[in-house]
Design an enzyme around this catalytic site. Structure first.
Site, mmCIF file in Angstrom:
data_model
loop_
_atom_site.group_PDB
_atom_site.id
_atom_site.type_symbol
_atom_site.label_atom_id
_atom_site.label_comp_id
_atom_site.label_asym_id
_atom_site.label_seq_id
_atom_site.Cartn_x
_atom_site.Cartn_y
_atom_site.Cartn_z
ATOM 1 N N ASP A 84 34.161 36.905 42.548
ATOM 2 C CA ASP A 84 34.906 38.154 42.388
ATOM 3 C C ASP A 84 34.307 39.287 43.209
ATOM 4 O OD1 ASP A 84 36.280 36.697 40.497
ATOM 5 O OD2 ASP A 84 35.896 38.088 38.839
ATOM 6 N N HIS A 230 29.916 36.253 41.521
ATOM 7 C CA HIS A 230 30.343 37.441 42.257
ATOM 8 C C HIS A 230 29.763 37.425 43.672
ATOM 9 C CE1 HIS A 230 30.867 38.616 38.055
ATOM 10 N NE2 HIS A 230 31.782 39.483 38.494
#
Length: 273
Positions: A84, A230
């Site tokens: 992400d 992430h």
């Protein structure tokens, strides 16, 4: 070129104006649109926001099983890595290098503002066989915002930008911080999105050492898992430990015979409209 810190200060004082003119140009000498820092996460960093969880994603998945997914079938020895908050020029390409080293496909949920800033990285993600999903434009806390119109604007703006870069409209969406409530899920279903959650949180947003991030994954993973990581961060954030942890996570799971696949392959769902 105006520094990222200067733009961030402007953003804090007048975010709407800066959103309209985020990238600064020297009209006489510089055609570049990029600042030296990626656009910020409007809702705040993962470290602060993820301490709360407004509505359980498990409950949302139970209520909306055709829209919300958290994992794949446990009978197949396959898992999906997801990333992400990119593209982030500090970290995303290093993540891609590691994935390429181990021949592992992944799914990237990208911010529209950052895709606009770094389209070449988005193109590289696509060209190297990874799948791209929608992670809103400015990464707001959608629950705190509380407006369906905010969701619709954020998602549509990102969808349009991604379509310009990758040539298709993605069906995959992940909410910033994973925060949603019923009406937002219903709107996303109306917009023909599959909402992708996760079953394993690496907790890499806490920026612990690589061994801790790897332990969080390896001690919780099971066949069918969707793993949250992430590749992007806020300006003061660092994903170096995430990158290093991949050198532990990937070979350890491959040694157990676990195959890495994209989210659409794991769930047998379409990824484009």
């Amino acid at each position: 070129m105006v520094s990222g810190e200067h733009v961030f200060a402007e953003y804090l004082s007048n975010p709407d104006d800066v959103k309209e003119e985020w990238w600064w140009k020297d009209k006489e000498n510089d055609d570049s649109r990029e600042t030296d820092q990626p656009p910020p996460l409007e809702g705040g960093g993962e470290m602060s926001e993820r301490q709360q969880l407004p509505v359980s994603n498990i409950l949302l998945q139970q209520q909306y099983p055709e829209t919300v997914v958290l994992q794949g079938a446990t009978g197949d020895n396959r898992v999906a890595l997801t990333f992400d908050d990119g593209p982030d020029p500090r970290f995303t390409e290093q993540v891609l290098d590691v994935l390429n080293e181990y021949d592992v496909p992944a799914t990237f949920f990208v911010m529209g503002a950052r895709a606009d800033a770094y389209p070449a990285i988005v193109t590289r993600i696509q060209e190297e066989g990874h799948i791209i999903g929608n992670h809103t434009y400015w990464h707001p806390n959608l629950v705190e915002e509380g407006e369906i119109s905010t969701l619709e604007r954020e998602v549509t703006q990102t969808e349009d930008k991604l379509a310009d870069i990758i040539g298709y409209r993605t069906k995959l969406f992940r909410a910033p911080y994973g925060f949603l409530y019923n009406e937002l899920v219903e709107k996303l279903a109306e917009m023909e999105y599959t909402v992708v959650g996760w079953s394993v949180d690496s907790l890499d947003w806490r920026e612990g050492p690589p061994e801790e991030i790897a332990y969080n994954v390896l001690s919780n993973v099971q066949p069918g898992a969707i793993i949250l990581m992430h590749d992007g961060a806020e300006w003061e954030g660092d994903r170096t430990n995430t990158i290093e942890s991949l050198h532990q996570i990937i070979p350890a799971l491959q040694a157990q015979g676990i195959e890495f696949v994209t989210v659409p392959n794991l769930l047998n769902i379409p990824y484009q409209k």
